[in-house]
Design a protein around this motif. Structure first.
Motif, PDB file in Angstrom:
ATOM      1  N   LEU A 193      -6.760  -3.966  -8.362  1.00  0.00           N
ATOM      2  CA  LEU A 193      -5.697  -4.859  -7.872  1.00  0.00           C
ATOM      3  C   LEU A 193      -5.522  -6.045  -8.823  1.00  0.00           C
ATOM      4  CD1 LEU A 193      -6.310  -4.905  -4.006  1.00  0.00           C
ATOM      5  CD2 LEU A 193      -4.498  -3.726  -5.259  1.00  0.00           C
ATOM      6  N   PHE A 213       6.376   1.068  10.986  1.00  0.00           N
ATOM      7  CA  PHE A 213       6.431   2.399  10.374  1.00  0.00           C
ATOM      8  C   PHE A 213       5.602   2.425   9.103  1.00  0.00           C
ATOM      9  CE2 PHE A 213       8.375   5.512   7.420  1.00  0.00           C
ATOM     10  CZ  PHE A 213       8.105   6.661   8.147  1.00  0.00           C
ATOM     11  N   ASP A 214       4.958   3.580   8.879  1.00  0.00           N
ATOM     12  CA  ASP A 214       4.231   3.821   7.622  1.00  0.00           C
ATOM     13  C   ASP A 214       4.312   5.323   7.378  1.00  0.00           C
ATOM     14  OD1 ASP A 214       1.677   2.173   6.013  1.00  0.00           O
ATOM     15  OD2 ASP A 214       1.856   4.342   5.764  1.00  0.00           O
ATOM     16  N   VAL A 215       4.341   5.723   6.105  1.00  0.00           N
ATOM     17  CA  VAL A 215       4.381   7.156   5.813  1.00  0.00           C
ATOM     18  C   VAL A 215       3.017   7.824   6.074  1.00  0.00           C
ATOM     19  CG1 VAL A 215       6.312   7.126   4.177  1.00  0.00           C
ATOM     20  CG2 VAL A 215       3.984   6.708   3.347  1.00  0.00           C
ATOM     21  N   ALA A 216       1.941   7.033   6.132  1.00  0.00           N
ATOM     22  CA  ALA A 216       0.595   7.596   6.339  1.00  0.00           C
ATOM     23  C   ALA A 216       0.240   7.643   7.824  1.00  0.00           C
ATOM     24  CB  ALA A 216      -0.435   6.753   5.584  1.00  0.00           C
ATOM     25  N   ILE A 230       7.235  -2.650   8.070  1.00  0.00           N
ATOM     26  CA  ILE A 230       7.155  -1.397   7.313  1.00  0.00           C
ATOM     27  C   ILE A 230       6.076  -1.501   6.238  1.00  0.00           C
ATOM     28  CG2 ILE A 230       8.443   0.248   5.876  1.00  0.00           C
ATOM     29  CD1 ILE A 230      11.014  -0.982   7.250  1.00  0.00           C
ATOM     30  N   ALA A 258      -2.470   5.143   9.105  1.00  0.00           N
ATOM     31  CA  ALA A 258      -2.006   3.757   9.221  1.00  0.00           C
ATOM     32  C   ALA A 258      -1.188   3.579  10.507  1.00  0.00           C
ATOM     33  CB  ALA A 258      -1.165   3.391   7.991  1.00  0.00           C
ATOM     34  N   LYS A 274       2.876 -16.261  -7.337  1.00  0.00           N
ATOM     35  CA  LYS A 274       1.734 -15.364  -7.099  1.00  0.00           C
ATOM     36  C   LYS A 274       1.181 -14.826  -8.426  1.00  0.00           C
ATOM     37  CE  LYS A 274      -0.792 -12.053  -5.133  1.00  0.00           C
ATOM     38  NZ  LYS A 274      -1.979 -12.327  -4.348  1.00  0.00           N
ATOM     39  N   SER A 301       4.898  -7.868  -0.111  1.00  0.00           N
ATOM     40  CA  SER A 301       4.156  -7.128  -1.132  1.00  0.00           C
ATOM     41  C   SER A 301       4.026  -7.983  -2.387  1.00  0.00           C
ATOM     42  CB  SER A 301       4.903  -5.842  -1.505  1.00  0.00           C
ATOM     43  OG  SER A 301       5.579  -5.283  -0.410  1.00  0.00           O
ATOM     44  N   LEU A 326       4.271  -3.260   0.974  1.00  0.00           N
ATOM     45  CA  LEU A 326       4.203  -1.966   0.292  1.00  0.00           C
ATOM     46  C   LEU A 326       3.519  -2.100  -1.074  1.00  0.00           C
ATOM     47  CD1 LEU A 326       7.872  -1.086   1.223  1.00  0.00           C
ATOM     48  CD2 LEU A 326       5.843   0.088   2.111  1.00  0.00           C
ATOM     49  N   PRO A 327       3.120  -0.965  -1.676  1.00  0.00           N
ATOM     50  CA  PRO A 327       2.336  -1.031  -2.917  1.00  0.00           C
ATOM     51  C   PRO A 327       3.053  -1.587  -4.141  1.00  0.00           C
ATOM     52  CG  PRO A 327       1.958   1.063  -1.812  1.00  0.00           C
ATOM     53  CD  PRO A 327       3.091   0.385  -1.088  1.00  0.00           C
ATOM     54  N   MET A 380      -3.410  -4.389   4.341  1.00  0.00           N
ATOM     55  CA  MET A 380      -2.885  -5.734   4.594  1.00  0.00           C
ATOM     56  C   MET A 380      -1.898  -5.706   5.761  1.00  0.00           C
ATOM     57  SD  MET A 380      -4.277  -7.843   2.376  1.00  0.00           S
ATOM     58  CE  MET A 380      -3.215  -9.277   2.365  1.00  0.00           C
ATOM     59  N   GLY A 381      -0.892  -4.826   5.671  1.00  0.00           N
ATOM     60  CA  GLY A 381       0.181  -4.785   6.662  1.00  0.00           C
ATOM     61  C   GLY A 381      -0.311  -4.485   8.072  1.00  0.00           C
ATOM     62  N   LEU A 409       8.918   0.994  -4.532  1.00  0.00           N
ATOM     63  CA  LEU A 409       8.916   1.360  -3.113  1.00  0.00           C
ATOM     64  C   LEU A 409       9.644   0.313  -2.270  1.00  0.00           C
ATOM     65  CD1 LEU A 409       5.290   2.767  -2.829  1.00  0.00           C
ATOM     66  CD2 LEU A 409       7.409   4.060  -2.514  1.00  0.00           C
ATOM     67  N   VAL A 436      12.791   1.174   0.098  1.00  0.00           N
ATOM     68  CA  VAL A 436      12.830   0.915   1.537  1.00  0.00           C
ATOM     69  C   VAL A 436      13.958  -0.063   1.884  1.00  0.00           C
ATOM     70  CG1 VAL A 436      11.568  -0.158   3.451  1.00  0.00           C
ATOM     71  CG2 VAL A 436      10.429   1.540   2.002  1.00  0.00           C
ATOM     72  N   VAL A 444       1.394 -12.830  -0.636  1.00  0.00           N
ATOM     73  CA  VAL A 444       0.287 -13.552  -0.001  1.00  0.00           C
ATOM     74  C   VAL A 444      -0.923 -13.623  -0.907  1.00  0.00           C
ATOM     75  CG1 VAL A 444       1.006 -12.780   2.266  1.00  0.00           C
ATOM     76  CG2 VAL A 444      -0.732 -11.470   1.047  1.00  0.00           C
TER      77      VAL A 444
HETATM   78  P1  NAD Z   1      -2.218  -0.246   1.095  1.00  0.00           P
HETATM   79  O1  NAD Z   1      -2.075   0.838   0.112  1.00  0.00           O
HETATM   80  O2  NAD Z   1      -3.413  -0.299   1.966  1.00  0.00           O
HETATM   81  O3  NAD Z   1      -0.929  -0.274   2.069  1.00  0.00           O
HETATM   82  C1  NAD Z   1       0.369   0.074   1.666  1.00  0.00           C
HETATM   83  C2  NAD Z   1       0.945   0.957   2.757  1.00  0.00           C
HETATM   84  O4  NAD Z   1       2.316   1.261   2.459  1.00  0.00           O
HETATM   85  C3  NAD Z   1       0.220   2.300   2.881  1.00  0.00           C
HETATM   86  O5  NAD Z   1      -0.270   2.447   4.194  1.00  0.00           O
HETATM   87  C4  NAD Z   1       1.295   3.320   2.542  1.00  0.00           C
HETATM   88  O6  NAD Z   1       1.172   4.533   3.288  1.00  0.00           O
HETATM   89  C5  NAD Z   1       2.552   2.569   2.917  1.00  0.00           C
HETATM   90  N1  NAD Z   1       3.770   3.097   2.313  1.00  0.00           N
HETATM   91  C6  NAD Z   1       3.982   3.489   1.027  1.00  0.00           C
HETATM   92  N2  NAD Z   1       5.257   3.882   0.853  1.00  0.00           N
HETATM   93  C7  NAD Z   1       5.873   3.733   2.050  1.00  0.00           C
HETATM   94  C8  NAD Z   1       7.200   3.962   2.505  1.00  0.00           C
HETATM   95  N3  NAD Z   1       8.147   4.428   1.685  1.00  0.00           N
HETATM   96  N4  NAD Z   1       7.485   3.705   3.801  1.00  0.00           N
HETATM   97  C9  NAD Z   1       6.526   3.235   4.633  1.00  0.00           C
HETATM   98  N5  NAD Z   1       5.260   2.995   4.262  1.00  0.00           N
HETATM   99  C10 NAD Z   1       4.934   3.235   2.975  1.00  0.00           C
HETATM  100  O7  NAD Z   1      -2.081  -1.603   0.259  1.00  0.00           O
HETATM  101  P2  NAD Z   1      -2.435  -3.090   0.765  1.00  0.00           P
HETATM  102  O8  NAD Z   1      -3.795  -3.445   0.288  1.00  0.00           O
HETATM  103  O9  NAD Z   1      -2.085  -3.219   2.201  1.00  0.00           O
HETATM  104  O10 NAD Z   1      -1.427  -3.924  -0.149  1.00  0.00           O
HETATM  105  C11 NAD Z   1      -0.060  -4.050   0.166  1.00  0.00           C
HETATM  106  C12 NAD Z   1       0.556  -5.050  -0.783  1.00  0.00           C
HETATM  107  O11 NAD Z   1      -0.103  -6.301  -0.642  1.00  0.00           O
HETATM  108  C13 NAD Z   1       0.442  -4.673  -2.254  1.00  0.00           C
HETATM  109  O12 NAD Z   1       1.645  -5.027  -2.905  1.00  0.00           O
HETATM  110  C14 NAD Z   1      -0.731  -5.496  -2.742  1.00  0.00           C
HETATM  111  O13 NAD Z   1      -0.656  -5.798  -4.134  1.00  0.00           O
HETATM  112  C15 NAD Z   1      -0.570  -6.755  -1.907  1.00  0.00           C
HETATM  113  N6  NAD Z   1      -1.813  -7.511  -1.712  1.00  0.00           N
HETATM  114  C16 NAD Z   1      -2.984  -6.892  -1.402  1.00  0.00           C
HETATM  115  C17 NAD Z   1      -4.148  -7.633  -1.219  1.00  0.00           C
HETATM  116  C18 NAD Z   1      -5.447  -6.956  -0.879  1.00  0.00           C
HETATM  117  O14 NAD Z   1      -6.484  -7.631  -0.960  1.00  0.00           O
HETATM  118  N7  NAD Z   1      -5.458  -5.704  -0.458  1.00  0.00           N
HETATM  119  C19 NAD Z   1      -4.112  -9.031  -1.362  1.00  0.00           C
HETATM  120  C20 NAD Z   1      -2.903  -9.653  -1.641  1.00  0.00           C
HETATM  121  C21 NAD Z   1      -1.762  -8.877  -1.818  1.00  0.00           C
END
Ligand code: NAD
Length: 297
Positions: A240, A30-33, A7, A36, A168, A92, A65-66, A12-13, A70, A74, A118
């Motif tokens: 970030l 699953f993703d709300v977007a 989810i 994605a 982390k 996350s 998730l962000p 990242m996911g 959230l 979830v 991560v």
């Molecule tokens: P992102 O915003 O690209 O992805 C988050 C996803 O969660 C989005 O696609 C969003 O639509 C989805 N989402 C939000 N609410 C939801 C819900 N209720 N149900 C289902 N889906 C839902 O962010 P990301 O870059 O993938 O980061 C995700 C996590 O990883 C964050 O906590 C971030 O801090 C951490 N992180 C990111 C990085 C990076 O370099 N991007 C590195 C290390 C850690």
């Protein structure tokens, strides 16, 4: 192979779920977007209609998730739908208190749970070279490890619930503080007439050596792959970095730890973000420091 529910299929996911598919797991996501969901579908993820539906058949559940609000939302939503023997992992980056509360949601039912944030960024997510830092029981970590290693190259068990997030946050506070330290040294070196190359050659082979200097070097030249060579396109976005610095300050406040440099570094990244630079690599803070704003004279 396992049946995995994933989810949060974002930057990242999405690639993490794709790597689980490549490792021959059966992945439902699953993703709300919509965008994605579409990208994950192309990578071989079976798309479910809701978070609850995603976990119905899953042996292992991963959320990416962000933020903590959230994740708690979830995890609450899926609690009534997970199989009795399912393992639930959150990867996350969230605050330690929310992570501990998330574990608590499954304490009564006895499900195995793990916080496993991560490092390695989107590049690591795509290449399956992430490092996972995990908090939870030994049995939870043991069961999660092979799944984590399909998405990364290293998984470290840091301790009980919340210990992964704690590791982390502490690690990234070092990075945020040391980037400002490295940037200030280059600004001072420039004023003293030192070339970037001379300072880099000395510091990178002396006691100034650190990740901020040798990987995200804030000046163009010495490290060809550093974001400074491409007008500070991330890399690791300043917004970030600010998120993680704020998490460190929340944790410092609630635990009573003194982190004066962490607090100052957070303020500087906050100002930098408010000036509209959140989408630049965090090493671009050197441009802000050169301006003299916030850094004294
Ligand atoms: P992102 O915003 O690209 O992805 C988050 C996803 O969660 C989005 O696609 C969003 O639509 C989805 N989402 C939000 N609410 C939801 C819900 N209720 N149900 C289902 N889906 C839902 O962010 P990301 O870059 O993938 O980061 C995700 C996590 O990883 C964050 O906590 C971030 O801090 C951490 N992180 C990111 C990085 C990076 O370099 N991007 C590195 C290390 C850690």
């Amino acid at each position: 192979s396992s049946t995995i529910g994933f989810i949060g299929l974002g930057n990242m996911g999405g690639p993490m779920a794709a790597n689980l598919v490549k490792a021959h797991h059966k992945v439902t996501g699953f993703d709300v977007a919509p965008a994605a969901r579409e990208a994950a579908k192309e990578a071989g993820v079976v798309i479910a209609a809701s978070a609850a539906e995603t976990v119905a058949e899953a042996d292992v559940i991963v959320t990416m998730l962000p933020n903590g609000r959230l994740v708690l939302g979830v995890w609450n939503e899926i609690a009534a739908h997970v199989k009795p023997e399912a393992l639930i992992i959150d990867s996350s980056t969230i605050d330690v208190d929310s992570a501990r509360n998330a574990h608590g949601l499954f304490a009564a039912s006895g499900h195995l749970t793990l916080d496993a944030p991560v490092s390695g960024g989107t590049v690591g997510a795509q290449a399956a070279t992430l490092t996972f830092m995990a908090g939870g029981s030994k049995p939870a970590f043991a069961r999660a490890e092979p799944i984590l290693l399909a998405m990364g190259k290293r998984a470290v068990h840091c301790g009980e619930a919340g210990a992964g997030q704690a590791a982390k946050i502490c690690n990234n506070m070092i990075l945020g503080i040391s980037m400002i330290g490295v940037a200030e040294a280059f600004v001072l070196g420039e004023k003293l007439g030192l070339t970037h190359e001379a300072l880099f050659n000395v510091a990178s082979t002396s006691s100034g050596q650190c990740w901020a200097l040798t990987t995200n070097c804030p000046v163009p030249g010495p490290v060809p792959t550093s974001p400074a060579n491409r007008d500070y396109r991330p890399g690791f976005a300043a917004a970030l970095m600010l998120k993680d610095m704020k998490l460190s300050q929340d944790a410092a406040l609630s635990s009573g730890a003194a982190t004066p440099l962490g607090a100052h570094a957070t303020q500087l990244f906050d100002l930098f973000d408010k000036l509209g630079h959140g989408n630049e690599d965090f090493s671009a803070i050197i441009r802000f420091l050169r301006g003299g704003t916030g850094g004294g004279n």
